[in-house]
Design a protein around this motif. Sequence first.
Motif, short mmCIF file in Angstrom:
data_model
loop_
_atom_site.label_atom_id
_atom_site.label_comp_id
_atom_site.label_asym_id
_atom_site.label_seq_id
_atom_site.Cartn_x
_atom_site.Cartn_y
_atom_site.Cartn_z
N SER A 1 0.70 -1.14 -0.05
CA SER A 1 0.03 0.04 -0.01
C SER A 1 0.99 1.40 0.03
CB SER A 1 -0.99 0.13 1.25
OG SER A 1 -1.71 -1.16 1.38
N GLY A 2 0.48 2.29 -0.63
CA GLY A 2 1.16 3.52 -0.46
C GLY A 2 0.94 4.48 -1.77
N ALA A 3 1.85 5.53 -1.77
CA ALA A 3 1.63 6.64 -2.63
C ALA A 3 2.04 6.10 -4.26
CB ALA A 3 2.51 7.83 -2.47
N TRP A 4 1.37 6.68 -5.13
CA TRP A 4 1.71 6.34 -6.42
C TRP A 4 2.84 7.16 -6.81
CZ3 TRP A 4 0.91 2.64 -9.83
CH2 TRP A 4 0.65 2.93 -10.97
N ALA A 5 3.95 6.68 -7.40
CA ALA A 5 5.16 7.36 -7.55
C ALA A 5 5.79 7.25 -8.85
CB ALA A 5 6.42 6.84 -6.58
N SER A 6 6.50 8.30 -9.36
CA SER A 6 7.10 8.01 -10.73
C SER A 6 8.19 7.03 -10.78
CB SER A 6 7.13 9.48 -10.96
OG SER A 6 7.95 9.44 -12.40
N GLY A 7 8.32 6.50 -11.79
CA GLY A 7 9.36 5.43 -11.62
C GLY A 7 10.74 5.88 -12.23
N PRO A 8 11.82 5.04 -12.19
CA PRO A 8 13.12 5.34 -12.79
C PRO A 8 13.26 5.70 -14.21
CG PRO A 8 12.94 3.00 -11.99
CD PRO A 8 11.89 3.60 -11.86
N GLU A 9 13.93 6.79 -14.74
CA GLU A 9 13.95 7.11 -15.89
C GLU A 9 14.28 6.07 -16.99
OE1 GLU A 9 15.32 8.56 -13.49
OE2 GLU A 9 14.61 10.48 -13.21
N ASP A 10 15.32 5.17 -16.45
CA ASP A 10 15.92 4.05 -17.67
C ASP A 10 14.96 2.92 -17.29
OD1 ASP A 10 16.54 3.18 -14.88
OD2 ASP A 10 18.50 2.35 -15.38
N TYR A 11 14.16 2.78 -16.74
CA TYR A 11 13.46 1.50 -16.48
C TYR A 11 11.91 1.58 -16.75
CZ TYR A 11 13.68 -3.39 -15.55
OH TYR A 11 13.53 -4.68 -15.56
N ALA A 12 11.30 2.56 -16.02
CA ALA A 12 9.79 2.66 -16.05
C ALA A 12 9.28 2.85 -17.34
CB ALA A 12 9.48 3.75 -15.10
N PRO A 13 7.95 2.27 -17.73
CA PRO A 13 7.15 2.37 -18.71
C PRO A 13 6.64 3.87 -18.79
CG PRO A 13 6.32 0.63 -17.25
CD PRO A 13 7.28 1.25 -16.82
#
Length: 614
Positions: free
Chosen positions: A379-391
């Motif tokens: 559970s938790g906050a919706w966060a932006s992912g890593p630049e080199d890996y996240a869709p």
Amino acid sequence: MGLFGGRKTVFVDADILVIGGGMAGCGATYESRYWGRDLKIVCVEKANIERSGAVAQGLYAINCYMGMQWGENQPEDHVRYARNDLMGLVREDLGYDIARHVDGTVHKFEEWGLPMMKDPKTGRYQREGKWQIMIHGESYKPIVAEAARKAATEVYNRIMVTHLLMDESKPNRVAGAVGFNVRTGDFHVFRAKAVIVAAGGASHIFKPRAVGEGMGRTWYAPWSSGSCYALPIQVGAKMTQMENRIVLTRFKDGYGPVGAYFLHLKTYTQNGLGEEYEKRWVEDTRALVGEYIDHHPVPTCLRNHALLKELAAGRGPIRMVTKEAFQDPHKETVGWENFLGMTIGQAVVWASQNIDPKHVNPELTTSEPYVMGSHATCSGAWASGPEDYAPAEYQWGYNRMMTVDGLFGAGDTIGGTAHKFSSGSFTEGRIAAKAAVKYVMEKGRDQPQVSEKEYRDLEKLIYQPLENYRVGRNEIVAGTVSPSYLLPIHGLQRLEKIMDEYAGGISTNYMTNGVLLNRGLELLTMLKEDMSNMGAEDLHQLQRTWELHHRLLASESVTHHTLFREETRWPGYYYRGDHMKLDDKNWHCFTLSRYDRSTGKWAMEKAPVYHIID
Ligand SMILES: Cc1cc2nc3c(=O)[nH]c(=O)nc-3n(C[C@H](O)[C@H](O)[C@H](O)COP(=O)(O)OP(=O)(O)OC[C@H]3O[C@@H](n4cnc5c(N)ncnc54)[C@H](O)[C@@H]3O)c2cc1C
């Protein structure tokens, strides 16, 4: 200084403000200094970082270590493991990001003096299980805190943060936080260019098994008050998977951990008749979740499910078979040390109940539900992912930034990333800090502005319970029940009862449904209305009041999410009686919520799950 007058306002300006000095907060503070040599890094903590958070008492194992230097595991393996355990739904980009960096964190812990157990034959860290390594961890937290203390420009202990502050001109940009000193009563206004929330998970939102004078005995730390959720929720940050509360199978009455027992001591469980029971429930479970029951290892929730079914069939209690393992003096020592290093209470409970595990197989039970983001739950906050890996859909700026500009999170705060534990939480703090420093550098002179009106209004709100008590106390001559105020303990018990009976706690055997959840929401709304009548006798009770506010908002979020997800994804954690089966066709997705503080309304939506790793 009196409580009601002469209160000082302390202003603190920071480049980076870290809220919560637990594992993730210490990681964030440490790493902020590494990347931001000249920045002002401030860490604020409601207790004292020396012994605060879930690791306060120490740990006996670090539960997230790949062992890449010895080719033991790769980050991809950990993503597969966490995905399997969470019944398919994790943020693989975030999990991978932690797994690829976590070994470096653990090596730092050793460098800073954490005594690691080593395998005498190989010289490697002593494994407890595939992911866990064993430590002499009574002083784990002080060791980690020392690194944070040396890195921070200032650490403010004993400040309960109650609200985040927002930029005067940009409505979705964070600008700092406010809180009060729980010892002196001073009001603190922190103005910051970036904020990292690392304020731990939530216990005591569901009624605990231990009540009355024993109610402080919970599995998760009793001081984990859901601030990590409430603070971002209040300012409109999106949350994810808040329905994914966790229920733990633990030693009865002391909540002592079972990991070392299962993994290292090779103990096993039996029902009250001395029979193995898990296999008995395989087909029953398959009818609910399909082929997930055939996965290896069996997901944590499904093992709970078998235990609950066996108890409901009248064949309790469930016991851990310790008598065999404890005949080996080495294993007996490990069994006891496991508790002495992290859950002394369990050893005391056994002593008080005449249980010597060498001669008696101790009982297990399932806990009340907890909300957190770092254990076998996410559970938790919706966060932006890593630049080199996240869709692309998971990226809107900086790594670990929430949907509020400049607001970052780590550890229990961030959703979608199960199984990070202590080492992964510290690592995620480091990841968030690196991104926050970049954010501050790139913003340059573009700084948020704090409005005086905003923090002065909040000041009135924060201290009002002291005034309510002072005035209302005169209306009664004896006792504690007043017609004009509600004490924090009363509010807490009311909250726990609502969540327990309507949102799937222990008294309903974790069962709920749409009708119950809707009624629960009505009752939570009434409790919310009554919160303006809270009375606080002193600063300690004022802290309890604001912890209750945070728990209440986290609970509302949990209830909305549970209502939104019309399936039973994690039997053994909770059941939707009106949607008893896992439904991959419609619900192989994340649930997201956003709270609008001006209307008090919640908006729900789905987000896709991307499987990046095969
Ligand atoms: C019983 C138990 C056993 C565990 N066993 C293991 C194990 O064996 N191995 C392992 O690796 N991990 C284990 N964990 C998990 C590990 O402890 C957590 O994953 C980790 O501590 C989470 O880090 P965090 O920083 O998010 O939260 P925490 O470490 O809990 O830190 C949160 C901090 O925020 C502070 N805070 C909260 N609210 C506020 C506020 N409003 N204002 C200011 N400060 C605030 C708290 O005081 C605390 O210091 C265990 C946890 C528990 C509870």
